[in-house]
Scaffold this active site. Structure first.
Site, mmCIF file in Angstrom:
data_model
loop_
_atom_site.group_PDB
_atom_site.id
_atom_site.type_symbol
_atom_site.label_atom_id
_atom_site.label_comp_id
_atom_site.label_asym_id
_atom_site.label_seq_id
_atom_site.Cartn_x
_atom_site.Cartn_y
_atom_site.Cartn_z
ATOM 1 N N SER A 132 0.840 -1.187 0.000
ATOM 2 C CA SER A 132 0.000 0.000 0.000
ATOM 3 C C SER A 132 0.884 1.250 0.000
ATOM 4 O O SER A 132 1.937 1.275 -0.640
ATOM 5 C CB SER A 132 -0.943 -0.045 1.214
ATOM 6 O OG SER A 132 -1.809 1.061 1.226
ATOM 7 N N TYR A 146 -4.254 8.798 -6.993
ATOM 8 C CA TYR A 146 -3.398 7.790 -6.356
ATOM 9 C C TYR A 146 -3.891 7.509 -4.936
ATOM 10 O O TYR A 146 -4.009 6.346 -4.529
ATOM 11 C CB TYR A 146 -1.954 8.270 -6.341
ATOM 12 C CG TYR A 146 -0.999 7.320 -5.656
ATOM 13 C CD1 TYR A 146 -0.672 6.101 -6.241
ATOM 14 C CD2 TYR A 146 -0.409 7.656 -4.442
ATOM 15 C CE1 TYR A 146 0.212 5.231 -5.617
ATOM 16 C CE2 TYR A 146 0.476 6.792 -3.811
ATOM 17 C CZ TYR A 146 0.784 5.585 -4.404
ATOM 18 O OH TYR A 146 1.659 4.723 -3.782
ATOM 19 N N LYS A 150 -5.299 3.925 -3.357
ATOM 20 C CA LYS A 150 -4.708 3.262 -2.195
ATOM 21 C C LYS A 150 -5.697 3.168 -1.033
ATOM 22 O O LYS A 150 -5.660 2.197 -0.269
ATOM 23 C CB LYS A 150 -3.428 3.985 -1.773
ATOM 24 C CG LYS A 150 -2.279 3.825 -2.750
ATOM 25 C CD LYS A 150 -1.891 2.358 -2.934
ATOM 26 C CE LYS A 150 -0.674 2.186 -3.832
ATOM 27 N NZ LYS A 150 -0.290 0.764 -3.995
#
Length: 274
Positions: A132, A146, A150
């Site tokens: 992660s 992004y 995540k």
């Protein structure tokens, strides 16, 4: 029996460092990447199978999983490492780029995991380690997509860990934060991407954010090998621990997220970009 680890995104960075480390520790390694013909190190190591796998190509996933099991007999650990960061103010990022960000960072992880779950269920064993990011716990401007990918990965992994617990299949997260020196992830300028269609209204904020990112990434000390060591720990410590944080929290983002009241945390983060 020699154990086997299956790693995605092994052509560079954390993936490659993990492949080398597991091989040094006596494991068989399936090092997967989109362009294995360009690899010149891992394919020289004993017990390493370098194979093509593009997480956006389901057929390549199925083919490589089958080849890995045929070669080594079984797979003990899956490391979902393949991923990348999309930069730019949200308004200027095309929908197609957003789709690709999730195809790689989220749906690709799901597809590789799904391909290996029948094998893990059959052996009533196995560990899934998803790589992660601190951006799955705190957010930063210019990388909203992004961060979103995540955060999705974190939620998926945590929920999956409950589903697979009764099947003796472990599910874990390794969470690098603070920046990895060789990848220079934080040092990429926020201005590098999606400027062409960016409204000029964003320019002052873009300049401030770029300067803030440069200050934050000024002294990166964590290496891909450091993260690989934690990946190996997660694979071998025999615990049901879910998250393994690795990195320098000198900026205080991880601590702020876990300890501050919600609005205090938001105000703290905003102060870095005001």
């Amino acid at each position: 029996m020699t154990k086997t680890v299956f790693i995605t995104g092994a052509s560079s960075g954390i993936g490659k460092a993990s492949a080398k480390l597991f091989q040094e520790k006596g494991w068989n390694v399936v090092a997967t990447m989109r362009t294995p013909e360009k690899e010149s190190e891992l394919n020289l190591l004993d017990g390493v199978l370098v194979a093509r796998l593009d997480v956006q190509d389901p057929q390549s996933i199925e083919t490589t999983v089958e080849a890995a099991i045929a070669r080594f007999g079984r797979i003990d650990v899956l490391v979902n490492n393949a991923g990348y960061g999309l930069y730019g103010v949200f308004e200027a990022v095309p929908r197609e780029s957003i789709q690709q960000q999730f195809d790689v960072n989220v749906f690709g992880v799901m597809d590789v995991t799904r391909a290996l779950l029948p094998h893990f269920r059959a052996t009533r064993a196995g560990t899934i380690i998803n790589v992660s990011s601190g951006a799955g716990h705190f957010t930063l401007p210019m990388i909203s997509l992004y961060c979103a990918s995540k955060f999705a990965l974190e939620g998926f992994t945590e929920a999956l860990s409950y589903e697979l617990l009764a099947l003796q299949i472990g599910v874990k997260l390794v969470v690098p934060h603070g920046g990895v020196a060789e990848t220079s992830f934080q040092l990429r300028s926020a201005a590098d991407f999606a400027q062409e269609n960016m409204p000029t209204d964003y320019r002052p904020f873009l300049d401030r954010s770029t300067a803030a990112f440069a200050r934050m990434g000024g002294a990166l000390t964590m290496t891909s090998r450091d993260v690989a060591n934690v990946v190996h720990e997660a694979a071998t410590d025999g615990t049901s621990r879910l998250r393994y944080f690795v990195g320098d929290d000198a900026r205080g983002f991880v601590q702020a997220r876990s300890e501050m009241a919600d609005q205090n945390y938001v105000d703290f983060m905003r102060s870095h970009f005001a």
